[in-house]
Design a protein around this motif. Sequence first.
Motif, short mmCIF file in Angstrom:
data_model
loop_
_atom_site.label_atom_id
_atom_site.label_comp_id
_atom_site.label_asym_id
_atom_site.label_seq_id
_atom_site.Cartn_x
_atom_site.Cartn_y
_atom_site.Cartn_z
N HIS A 141 24.60 8.72 10.25
CA HIS A 141 23.93 7.72 11.08
C HIS A 141 24.40 6.30 10.74
O HIS A 141 24.48 5.45 11.63
CB HIS A 141 22.42 7.82 10.91
N GLU A 142 24.71 6.06 9.49
CA GLU A 142 25.24 4.74 9.09
C GLU A 142 26.59 4.49 9.76
O GLU A 142 26.84 3.38 10.26
CB GLU A 142 25.38 4.66 7.58
N HIS A 143 27.45 5.49 9.75
CA HIS A 143 28.75 5.34 10.41
C HIS A 143 28.59 5.21 11.92
O HIS A 143 29.30 4.42 12.56
CB HIS A 143 29.66 6.52 10.07
N GLU A 144 27.67 5.97 12.49
CA GLU A 144 27.44 5.88 13.93
C GLU A 144 26.92 4.52 14.35
O GLU A 144 27.23 4.02 15.43
CB GLU A 144 26.48 6.99 14.37
N SER A 145 26.12 3.88 13.48
CA SER A 145 25.57 2.56 13.80
C SER A 145 26.66 1.49 13.83
O SER A 145 26.50 0.45 14.47
CB SER A 145 24.49 2.18 12.79
N VAL A 146 27.76 1.75 13.13
CA VAL A 146 28.90 0.83 13.16
C VAL A 146 29.83 1.19 14.32
O VAL A 146 30.33 0.32 15.04
CB VAL A 146 29.69 0.90 11.83
N PHE A 147 30.01 2.47 14.53
CA PHE A 147 30.92 2.98 15.55
C PHE A 147 30.45 2.66 16.96
O PHE A 147 31.22 2.22 17.81
CB PHE A 147 31.06 4.49 15.35
N TRP A 148 29.15 2.87 17.22
CA TRP A 148 28.58 2.66 18.54
C TRP A 148 27.67 1.45 18.57
O TRP A 148 26.83 1.26 17.68
CB TRP A 148 27.75 3.87 18.98
N GLY A 149 27.78 0.65 19.63
CA GLY A 149 26.80 -0.38 19.87
C GLY A 149 25.58 0.25 20.53
O GLY A 149 25.67 1.33 21.12
N THR A 150 24.42 -0.36 20.39
CA THR A 150 23.20 0.18 20.97
C THR A 150 22.53 -0.86 21.85
O THR A 150 22.73 -2.06 21.68
CB THR A 150 22.21 0.61 19.88
N PHE A 151 21.72 -0.39 22.78
CA PHE A 151 21.00 -1.27 23.69
C PHE A 151 19.49 -1.07 23.60
O PHE A 151 18.72 -1.97 23.87
CB PHE A 151 21.45 -1.01 25.14
N SER A 152 19.07 0.13 23.19
CA SER A 152 17.64 0.45 23.17
C SER A 152 16.97 0.03 21.87
O SER A 152 15.77 0.00 21.78
CB SER A 152 17.44 1.95 23.39
N GLU A 153 17.75 -0.27 20.84
CA GLU A 153 17.19 -0.66 19.56
C GLU A 153 18.07 -1.73 18.93
O GLU A 153 19.11 -2.08 19.46
CB GLU A 153 17.08 0.55 18.62
N ARG A 154 17.63 -2.28 17.82
CA ARG A 154 18.39 -3.35 17.19
C ARG A 154 19.74 -2.85 16.68
O ARG A 154 19.82 -1.82 16.02
CB ARG A 154 17.58 -3.93 16.03
#
Length: 213
Positions: A159-172
């Motif tokens: 999840h840490e790598h995914e938070s860097v890999f993908w930008g998000t719109f529904s959460e911070r």
Amino acid sequence: MLENIGLIVASFTAIYGVNEWRRQLKGRREYELAEEVLTLVYDCRDRLRSIRSPFSHTGEGSTRKADTNETPEQTELLNRAYIVFERYEQHREVFAELFALRYRFMAVFGKEAAEPLEKLRQSLNEVFVSANMLPTYWLRQGRVQMGEEEFERHLKEMHEHESVFWGTFSERDHFNEKIEGLVSEIESVCSKIIRPEPVWQRCRELMARRDNG
């Protein structure tokens, strides 16, 4: 005597003129550099958002050279992670132009002022590192038996790598918040050159400091 005085005055006038010309030239160069760097920073920020966009279209990532021993499932996951590299290639020149200026920026405005540019470059590399790491986690997910503690660690790291890999719109988006912070730091340095505060405002601040002690 009058001739000597005239010569001295002319000499001082010439020296003052040269020094003033140098100050103006230096100021113009600083302005142009600050404007160029800040414009590129804004541009790269938007391009980085595009690179990290969670939305993809059919065929993205397929330019990766697949290994002959890959299974279709492995190919799909590896291609998914390759999307950021593929997108980056479309923007490589702009990022290269910005990062090539950081040494000149350091020479003109100081090492501390240039640190956000270096951190921005490092942040871009973080995206690439996560893109390289994620296929390993994705391929293990649900396929490799793990103990409870190992599985929790696996999920956390993935999840840490995914938070860097993908930008998000529904959460911070904490990675994007970091990028915005770096942009603000660079903007603070450049704005002092591009949009200097009025003299009257500076005088008022100095007077306030004097009155406060």
